[in-house]
Design a protein around this motif. Structure first.
Motif, short mmCIF file in Angstrom:
data_model
loop_
_atom_site.label_atom_id
_atom_site.label_comp_id
_atom_site.label_asym_id
_atom_site.label_seq_id
_atom_site.Cartn_x
_atom_site.Cartn_y
_atom_site.Cartn_z
N GLU A 294 -8.27 4.57 -0.52
CA GLU A 294 -8.57 3.29 0.13
C GLU A 294 -9.44 3.44 1.38
N HIS A 317 -5.43 -2.14 -6.42
CA HIS A 317 -4.60 -1.22 -5.63
C HIS A 317 -5.33 -0.83 -4.33
N HIS A 321 -4.78 -2.02 -0.15
CA HIS A 321 -4.63 -1.12 1.00
C HIS A 321 -5.46 -1.57 2.20
N GLU A 340 1.87 2.47 -0.02
CA GLU A 340 1.87 2.61 -1.48
C GLU A 340 2.79 1.60 -2.19
N TYR A 395 5.46 5.20 -5.24
CA TYR A 395 4.72 4.05 -5.79
C TYR A 395 5.66 3.13 -6.57
N ASP A 492 -2.78 7.58 -6.02
CA ASP A 492 -3.74 8.27 -5.16
C ASP A 492 -3.40 9.76 -5.12
ZN LIG Z 1 -2.56 3.90 -2.82
#
Ligand SMILES: [Zn+2]
Length: 496
Positions: A294, A317, A321, A340, A395, A492
């Motif tokens: 991000e 996603h 962020h 997250e 997550y 990520d």
């Molecule tokens: Zn992320």
């Protein structure tokens, strides 16, 4: 008692005369900012407000030359201070005067100014440096990623050491000017808006500006052969995207996803409030790493995110962020759930919008997919430890906790919290505890037990604690939502 015989003023005056300033109260800044997960990351004794990075990069040899000018203010009487950095330094100046410097630890540049600096002093630190970033490592790794036509700096939690000296921790956010000269025909991508370009003697200089507070790890650099596109979202947010000219088969799917940035920023604004930055966008270099990150205003996407076709879920996603992680940054890396858990939850909302499974269905699926003895439940999203910081549980269990919160406080309060949080902590830092307090304040409900159960216990939340998740009451295992596989691939650092 005998000190009372001397007037306080006289004592102070005599001390000032008798003891040199450096010996009295001046001390070195700490080599770390105090994050228990990463004790050596960041530094103490000063706060940076702006980085001006003037760089020149040659893709063929991976040679980087730079002058970094940092505007900062001392936060203690300072005899010496550190920056986090790995390249070779040739000169350091503090407020115009040459400073001595040395390297120490894994990534510390120790700077001793000619004169000690009293607390509250504005300082200008100029560091001249050069080096081949790909030859440098710390702790046995490097996050400088070379590509056939250049390089990319986009990683978490550490990326800056390979290309600019910094106070490398999200607690010290600053604005940035990043100016990069690259050979003609090559482009340089960074955060914010492209202020100007200029060409001279075979080199083209790109001048980028990011004018809102930005964490060091969210500051990105990519050099390569890029096609840059520009536009404006319906909601008025300027969008700048960049695609490597060598994406091959992934080119179409990458563009079909990232070109929707403006639409998705506007859609997310409906949940999170006005977009907090002066521009949005993403870039897709021809890297071989699999993740997305991000990076502020200009998201990094690996081409692998588009290997199976278009992927708006990963774009959602990373754009989520921009509010949860970038605008409001974590206080310590243990607070990663605020990043997250919510970026994952935004994917769940997008799945619902696309008719590929509701947030509740995704929550039910996560809950049912992991039996009580699954190691998944041993990871505490509210304090996962550095080794599990980017574990899938942060997550998925993290988003499950968000759904549990929604069910506990009801939709009205939940969506008010979702939208109010970025405004309440705009451009600042916050912890999981701060979030709990905020959610309690907005909802009017005590939430300590809920947060403890879903974020801080190394076990699967059981009924009645799990009563808020409908699967706890369901007899049959839930079907896999249509969006599941795509969402599961967005993690990520670990995707791809
Ligand atoms: Zn992320």
């Amino acid at each position: 008692m005998h000190r009372r015989l001397i007037a306080p003023g006289a004592l102070a005056a005599s001390l000032l005369l008798a003891i040199p300033a450096s010996a009295a109260s001046y001390s070195p800044g700490a080599p770390g900012i105090g994050d228990p997960y990463y004790p050596a990351y960041g530094n103490g004794g000063y706060d940076v407000s702006h980085y001006d990075l003037r760089l020149k990069y040659q893709p063929q040899t991976d040679e980087l030359e730079g002058t970094a000018t940092l505007l900062a203010t001392t936060t203690q009487d300072l005899s010496r201070f550190d920056l986090d950095f790995l390249l070779d330094v040739s000169e350091v100046r503090v407020n115009g005067a040459k400073a001595s410097f040395a390297t120490s630890g894994r990534h510390e540049l120790e700077i001793t100014p000619a004169k000690p600096l009293p607390k509250g002093t504005p300082i200008t630190v100029v560091v001249r440096y050069s080096g081949v970033p790909s030859t440098k490592s710390a702790y046995g790794f490097s996050t400088w990623h070379r590509t056939p036509d250049g390089a990319v700096a986009a990683d978490e939690p550490e990326a800056a050491w390979w290309w600019y000296p910094s106070n490398d921790h999200p607690l010290d956010k600053a604005t940035y000017d990043v100016s990069v000269a690259v050979p003609d025909g090559t482009q340089a991508i960074s955060n914010g808006t492209l202020q100007s370009t200029s060409s001279r003697l075979g080199w083209t200089r790109y001048n980028w500006r990011s004018n809102k507070p930005q964490a060091t790890y969210l500051t990105t650099l990519a050099v390569g052969r890029f096609d840059i596109t520009t536009g404006t979202s319906e909601g008025g947010v300027p969008v700048v995207n960049a695609y490597s000219k060598d994406l091959g088969d992934n080119d179409g799917a990458a563009r079909a996803s990232v070109e929707r940035t403006g639409e998705l920023v506007d859609w997310l604004s409906g949940y999170f409030g006005p977009y907090p930055f002066s521009s949005a966008g993403g870039y897709v270099p021809n890297t071989t790493t699999g993740y997305a990150l991000e990076t502020q205003t200009r998201v990094y996407y690996s081409p692998k995110q588009f290997a199976n076709g278009s992927n708006t879920s990963v774009v959602v996603h990373e754009l989520a962020h921009q509010w949860y992680g970038d605008d409001v940054s974590l206080k310590g890396w243990k607070d990663i759930w605020i990043n997250e858990g919510f970026a994952r939850y935004a994917q769940w909302l997008w799945s619902e919008h696309e008719g590929e499974g509701t947030a509740q269905e995704l929550a039910d699926y996560v809950y049912a997919s992991h039996p009580a003895d699954d190691a998944f439940w041993t990871v505490k999203p509210g304090d996962p430890g550095p080794d599990n910081q980017f574990d899938i549980a942060v997550y998925d269990r993290g988003a499950l906790a968000v759904q549990a919160l929604r069910n506990e406080v009801g939709d009205d309060a939940f969506f008010a919290i979702l939208k109010g949080w970025p405004k309440d902590h705009a451009y600042g830092n916050a912890s999981v505890g701060d979030f709990q307090k905020y959610a309690e304040q907005v909802s009017g409900k005590p939430l300590a037990a809920l947060f403890d159960t879903w974020l801080f216990q190394p076990t699967k939340p059981a009924a009645p604690a799990a009563r808020t998740v409908s699967i706890a009451k369901a007899s049959a295992a839930p079907a896999q939502p249509k969006s599941w596989k795509r969402i599961a691939a967005t993690n990520d650092l670990h995707a791809g």
